[in-house]
Design a protein around this motif. Structure first.
Motif, mmCIF file in Angstrom:
data_model
loop_
_atom_site.group_PDB
_atom_site.id
_atom_site.type_symbol
_atom_site.label_atom_id
_atom_site.label_comp_id
_atom_site.label_asym_id
_atom_site.label_seq_id
_atom_site.Cartn_x
_atom_site.Cartn_y
_atom_site.Cartn_z
ATOM 1 N N ASN A 284 27.542 16.287 37.909
ATOM 2 C CA ASN A 284 28.725 16.149 37.061
ATOM 3 C C ASN A 284 28.574 17.178 35.939
ATOM 4 O OD1 ASN A 284 30.590 15.415 35.064
ATOM 5 N ND2 ASN A 284 30.596 13.290 35.745
ATOM 6 N N LEU A 285 29.307 18.260 36.029
ATOM 7 C CA LEU A 285 29.092 19.407 35.142
ATOM 8 C C LEU A 285 29.251 19.061 33.668
ATOM 9 C CD1 LEU A 285 30.968 22.058 37.290
ATOM 10 C CD2 LEU A 285 28.515 21.936 36.888
ATOM 11 N N TYR A 286 30.156 18.117 33.374
ATOM 12 C CA TYR A 286 30.427 17.794 31.972
ATOM 13 C C TYR A 286 29.330 16.947 31.350
ATOM 14 C CZ TYR A 286 34.831 19.890 33.141
ATOM 15 O OH TYR A 286 35.786 20.782 33.555
ATOM 16 N N ASN A 287 28.292 16.663 32.114
ATOM 17 C CA ASN A 287 27.108 16.036 31.526
ATOM 18 C C ASN A 287 26.420 16.967 30.535
ATOM 19 O OD1 ASN A 287 27.230 13.486 32.723
ATOM 20 N ND2 ASN A 287 26.034 14.100 34.508
ATOM 21 N N TYR A 288 26.867 18.239 30.449
ATOM 22 C CA TYR A 288 26.322 19.107 29.400
ATOM 23 C C TYR A 288 26.564 18.475 28.033
ATOM 24 C CZ TYR A 288 31.002 20.993 28.213
ATOM 25 O OH TYR A 288 32.310 21.137 27.819
ATOM 26 N N GLN A 289 27.635 17.690 27.924
ATOM 27 C CA GLN A 289 27.928 17.025 26.658
ATOM 28 C C GLN A 289 26.886 15.959 26.328
ATOM 29 O OE1 GLN A 289 31.948 15.677 27.636
ATOM 30 N NE2 GLN A 289 32.806 17.369 26.457
ATOM 31 N N TYR A 290 26.235 15.440 27.359
ATOM 32 C CA TYR A 290 25.240 14.380 27.195
ATOM 33 C C TYR A 290 23.807 14.917 27.206
ATOM 34 C CZ TYR A 290 28.916 10.918 28.277
ATOM 35 O OH TYR A 290 30.052 10.141 28.267
ATOM 36 N N ALA A 291 23.636 16.234 27.193
ATOM 37 C CA ALA A 291 22.300 16.808 27.393
ATOM 38 C C ALA A 291 21.269 16.263 26.407
ATOM 39 C CB ALA A 291 22.357 18.334 27.317
ATOM 40 N N GLY A 292 21.643 16.105 25.156
ATOM 41 C CA GLY A 292 20.720 15.566 24.171
ATOM 42 C C GLY A 292 20.364 14.120 24.438
ATOM 43 N N ILE A 293 21.348 13.350 24.870
ATOM 44 C CA ILE A 293 21.131 11.935 25.186
ATOM 45 C C ILE A 293 20.268 11.808 26.437
ATOM 46 C CG2 ILE A 293 22.317 9.825 25.937
ATOM 47 C CD1 ILE A 293 24.640 10.739 24.048
ATOM 48 N N ILE A 294 20.513 12.672 27.425
ATOM 49 C CA ILE A 294 19.682 12.682 28.646
ATOM 50 C C ILE A 294 18.225 12.947 28.277
ATOM 51 C CG2 ILE A 294 19.164 13.954 30.768
ATOM 52 C CD1 ILE A 294 22.226 14.509 30.980
ATOM 53 N N ALA A 295 18.013 14.012 27.503
ATOM 54 C CA ALA A 295 16.651 14.400 27.129
ATOM 55 C C ALA A 295 15.966 13.323 26.293
ATOM 56 C CB ALA A 295 16.677 15.723 26.367
ATOM 57 N N ASN A 296 16.741 12.615 25.478
ATOM 58 C CA ASN A 296 16.207 11.580 24.593
ATOM 59 C C ASN A 296 15.918 10.266 25.288
ATOM 60 O OD1 ASN A 296 15.641 12.213 21.958
ATOM 61 N ND2 ASN A 296 17.778 12.123 21.287
ATOM 62 N N GLN A 297 16.781 9.901 26.264
ATOM 63 C CA GLN A 297 16.779 8.518 26.723
ATOM 64 C C GLN A 297 16.555 8.297 28.215
ATOM 65 O OE1 GLN A 297 19.829 5.966 25.020
ATOM 66 N NE2 GLN A 297 20.300 7.499 23.460
ATOM 67 N N ILE A 298 16.616 9.344 29.046
ATOM 68 C CA ILE A 298 16.428 9.169 30.488
ATOM 69 C C ILE A 298 15.048 9.692 30.885
ATOM 70 C CG2 ILE A 298 17.334 9.621 32.798
ATOM 71 C CD1 ILE A 298 19.338 8.120 31.142
ATOM 72 N N PRO A 299 14.118 8.799 31.256
ATOM 73 C CA PRO A 299 12.774 9.259 31.656
ATOM 74 C C PRO A 299 12.844 10.159 32.888
ATOM 75 C CG PRO A 299 12.809 6.867 31.308
ATOM 76 C CD PRO A 299 14.240 7.333 31.304
ATOM 77 N N ASN A 300 11.877 11.041 33.000
ATOM 78 C CA ASN A 300 11.749 11.931 34.167
ATOM 79 C C ASN A 300 13.020 12.752 34.402
ATOM 80 O OD1 ASN A 300 9.386 10.516 34.349
ATOM 81 N ND2 ASN A 300 9.932 9.409 36.208
ATOM 82 N N SER A 301 13.689 13.111 33.332
ATOM 83 C CA SER A 301 14.939 13.870 33.472
ATOM 84 C C SER A 301 14.701 15.358 33.238
ATOM 85 C CB SER A 301 15.997 13.362 32.489
ATOM 86 O OG SER A 301 15.562 13.536 31.150
ATOM 87 N N LYS A 302 15.422 16.161 34.003
ATOM 88 C CA LYS A 302 15.414 17.610 33.835
ATOM 89 C C LYS A 302 16.850 18.102 33.955
ATOM 90 C CE LYS A 302 10.711 18.198 35.598
ATOM 91 N NZ LYS A 302 9.839 18.776 36.650
ATOM 92 N N ILE A 303 17.179 19.124 33.171
ATOM 93 C CA ILE A 303 18.547 19.632 33.118
ATOM 94 C C ILE A 303 18.563 21.089 33.548
ATOM 95 C CG2 ILE A 303 20.534 20.070 31.624
ATOM 96 C CD1 ILE A 303 19.353 17.820 29.765
ATOM 97 N N VAL A 304 19.384 21.410 34.539
ATOM 98 C CA VAL A 304 19.564 22.788 34.982
ATOM 99 C C VAL A 304 20.930 23.250 34.485
ATOM 100 C CG1 VAL A 304 19.691 24.368 36.942
ATOM 101 C CG2 VAL A 304 18.133 22.399 37.029
#
Length: 243
Positions: free
Chosen positions: A125-145
């Motif tokens: 979901n490309l618009y997850n770029y808006q959530y990138a900080g929340i992903i990095a903060n709160q989702i374990p084992n997460s990586k963003i390309v």
């Protein structure tokens, strides 16, 4: 090769479409700002948890090469491609609406586990770029390309595509395409400053001109074992339904 005639019809078609579906650029930009503020509210020191799936989020603008990237990664047998799912947005809204006893990572994991038992997933979901900080903060084992390409090519490709989803109503305006492009570039720059180790920059132009080097670099960053199958995404049998 009637380029001028072609461009006039393209502009006419997009103007007609704007009359039916007005641009949503302002809403998207406001959403970026809201989620950026939200990501600043609380720094949650998450611990990497092996019981969690490896969550790979592919983000960027439409027509930035994300489908190709997901096809490459899902050549690995134990990767499940979730496609353009809104699991993250749904999980975030549940947390926001109900607040107490809600954990974003757990909500997201439940939605993923309802879909697959595999331990590695891609979410494009490309618009997850808006959530990138929340992903990095709160989702374990997460990586963003973060996929990106030459902005003029990207904007023209968006303008030429016939999108039907609400998120892309801005696509019928060249000016609004540029606004959204700049917004995601600026917001991702902010997140990269804060979460550099969590975000990988993938240049689509480099990927298609020098796939061997770029794919190997991506696989190395993910800390995956190399397999030559990554170089043959055209053999991937998964369904693709993007514009």
């Amino acid at each position: 090769k009637k380029y001028k005639e072609s461009s006039s019809y393209l502009a006419l078609a997009n103007n007609l479409k704007l009359n039916i579906y007005p641009s949503n650029s302002n809403q998207l930009i406001q959403q970026s700002k809201k989620l950026f503020i939200e990501s600043n509210k609380q720094e949650i020191q998450i611990q990497e948890d092996k019981s969690f799936s490896e969550n790979i989020f592919i983000v960027g603008m439409p027509r930035c090469g994300s489908t190709l990237v997901e096809s490459i990664l899902s050549m690995r047998n134990d990767v499940y491609d979730l496609g353009e799912t809104n699991f993250l947005e749904k999980s975030f809204l549940e947390c926001e609406n109900y607040k107490k006893d809600m954990n974003l990572a757990e909500l997201y994991r439940k939605k993923v586990n309802n879909k697959t038992d595999l331990k590695i997933t891609t979410n494009k979901n490309l618009y997850n770029y808006q959530y990138a900080g929340i992903i990095a903060n709160q989702i374990p084992n997460s990586k963003i390309v973060h996929c990106y390409r030459n902005p003029l090519d990207n904007i023209l490709s968006i303008y030429r595509a016939h999108f039907t989803k609400r998120n892309e109503y801005y696509s019928s305006s060249l000016v609004d395409c540029a606004k959204i492009y700049l917004d995601q570039e600026n917001i991702m720059s902010e997140y990269k400053n804060r979460f550099r180790s969590k975000i990988y920059d993938l240049n689509y132009d480099s990927l298609v001109t020098n796939p061997n080097e770029e794919i190997k670099s991506l696989i190395s960053w993910l800390d995956w074992q190399w397999e030559d199958t990554y170089l043959s995404p055209h053999l991937n049998k998964r369904s693709v339904s993007t514009a």
